[in-house]
Design a protein around this motif. Structure first.
Motif, PDB file in Angstrom:
ATOM      1  N   VAL A   1       1.226  13.647  -4.780  1.00 42.42           N
ATOM      2  CA  VAL A   1       0.543  12.930  -5.560  1.00 42.42           C
ATOM      3  C   VAL A   1      -1.194  12.989  -5.347  1.00 42.42           C
ATOM      4  CG1 VAL A   1      -0.333  10.597  -6.544  1.00 42.42           C
ATOM      5  CG2 VAL A   1       2.251  11.197  -6.247  1.00 42.42           C
ATOM      6  N   GLU A   2      -1.528  12.990  -4.220  1.00 43.96           N
ATOM      7  CA  GLU A   2      -2.763  13.065  -3.615  1.00 43.96           C
ATOM      8  C   GLU A   2      -3.476  14.375  -4.024  1.00 43.96           C
ATOM      9  OE1 GLU A   2      -4.742  10.612  -2.970  1.00 43.96           O
ATOM     10  OE2 GLU A   2      -2.715   9.425  -3.107  1.00 43.96           O
TER      11      GLU A   2
ATOM     12  N   LYS B   1      -4.074  14.316  -7.752  1.00 40.29           N
ATOM     13  CA  LYS B   1      -5.382  13.645  -7.986  1.00 40.29           C
ATOM     14  C   LYS B   1      -6.520  14.516  -8.113  1.00 40.29           C
ATOM     15  CE  LYS B   1      -3.577   9.004  -7.100  1.00 40.29           C
ATOM     16  NZ  LYS B   1      -3.555   7.713  -6.205  1.00 40.29           N
TER      17      LYS B   1
ATOM     18  N   VAL C   1       5.902  11.430  -9.824  1.00 34.18           N
ATOM     19  CA  VAL C   1       4.872  12.150  -9.504  1.00 34.18           C
ATOM     20  C   VAL C   1       3.944  11.750 -10.638  1.00 34.18           C
ATOM     21  CG1 VAL C   1       3.396  13.998  -8.768  1.00 34.18           C
ATOM     22  CG2 VAL C   1       5.659  13.643  -7.962  1.00 34.18           C
TER      23      VAL C   1
ATOM     24  N   GLU D   1       2.585   8.144 -11.275  1.00 33.95           N
ATOM     25  CA  GLU D   1       1.358   7.749 -10.327  1.00 33.95           C
ATOM     26  C   GLU D   1       0.174   8.540 -10.783  1.00 33.95           C
ATOM     27  OE1 GLU D   1       1.341   5.393  -8.207  1.00 33.95           O
ATOM     28  OE2 GLU D   1       3.340   5.067  -8.933  1.00 33.95           O
ATOM     29  N   LEU D   2       0.276   9.867 -11.303  1.00 32.30           N
ATOM     30  CA  LEU D   2      -1.034  10.676 -11.627  1.00 32.30           C
ATOM     31  C   LEU D   2      -1.559  10.072 -13.069  1.00 32.30           C
ATOM     32  CD1 LEU D   2       0.024  14.301 -11.058  1.00 32.30           C
ATOM     33  CD2 LEU D   2      -1.271  12.726  -9.626  1.00 32.30           C
TER      34      LEU D   2
ATOM     35  N   TYR E   1      -3.595   7.003 -12.194  1.00 32.62           N
ATOM     36  CA  TYR E   1      -4.788   7.267 -11.907  1.00 32.62           C
ATOM     37  C   TYR E   1      -5.907   7.776 -12.829  1.00 32.62           C
ATOM     38  CZ  TYR E   1      -8.066  10.425  -9.671  1.00 32.62           C
ATOM     39  OH  TYR E   1      -9.409  11.246  -9.282  1.00 32.62           O
TER      40      TYR E   1
END
Length: 223
Positions: free
Chosen positions: A27-28, A31, A57, A60-61, A64
């Motif tokens: 995920v990071e 982002k 995934v 979460e994106l 964001y």
């Protein structure tokens, strides 16, 4: 639910002319890729559903994007059935891209007025997609087709909006060939979402290539 209507997504694709696409299970990392594309001017990005738990995934994106990247629309690609399309739309997917033409996906997306772009490789498939309400057809695989194919389609079917995916590079030569043939936008994956020699994403380069591509496309459309 989707934050943008299918007409708004189609307009965004027309305006920027570029749809970056990528998959990563972290995920990071995702982002940072999205931020690089956003800072480069991209406003429509495709997350390809190609790994186990990809929907987690994406969820979460998309959160964001909604919180930190105002005006960006995140959609999902590599969707192969209506159930997957419905799941991603419940997670807020703003558009659905498929590698093949499937009527079941068209129906579930149309019910929610979510843009769907099916992968088509023949004029017959393109015509069928448009009969099912498709706004922008994905020409796939683009590296097998070529700009001359698009030009030939636009002759008898000038109303057709085409987005080649695959076979497009972030260079003046490549973009000029496709847009002069008549495409409305292009999808770019690994040629745009670049890695360095160690296999690590080069976020600065991603931002730079995104910015260059969008500026180049803008100039080509204003010719």
């Amino acid at each position: 639910m989707a934050q943008f209507t299918r007409i708004e997504i189609a307009a965004m694709m027309h305006n920027t002319g570029l749809v970056p696409l990528f998959y990563h299970d972290n995920v990071e990392v995702g982002k940072r890729i999205l931020k690089a594309c956003y800072d480069g001017g991209a406003r429509v990005v495709e997350f390809t559903s190609r790994g186990d738990f990809a929907f987690e995934v994406f969820s979460e994106l998309n959160k964001y994007v909604l919180n930190d990247l105002q005006g960006m629309a995140l959609g999902v690609g590599s969707v192969t059935d209506a159930a997957a399309a419905s799941l991603y739309m419940q997670l807020g997917a703003n558009f659905i891209v498929t590698p093949v033409l499937r009527e079941d996906i068209a129906l579930v997306c149309n019910r929610r007025k979510v843009l769907w772009s099916p992968g088509c490789a023949t004029l017959t498939e393109i015509a069928k997609a448009e009969e099912l309400g498709c706004e922008i057809v994905k020409l796939f695989p683009g590296d097998v087709s070529h700009p001359g194919f698009v030009k030939s389609i636009k002759g008898p079917c000038p109303w057709t909006s085409i987005m080649p995916t695959g076979g497009v590079s972030p260079t003046q030569e490549s973009l000029e060939a496709w847009f002069e043939a008549g495409v409305v936008c292009v999808g770019m994956g690994s040629n745009l979402i670049s890695k360095n020699a160690d296999g690590i994403f080069n976020y600065t380069e991603i931002q730079s290539l995104t910015k260059f591509s969008i500026e180049c496309i803008k100039n080509l459309k204003n010719k």
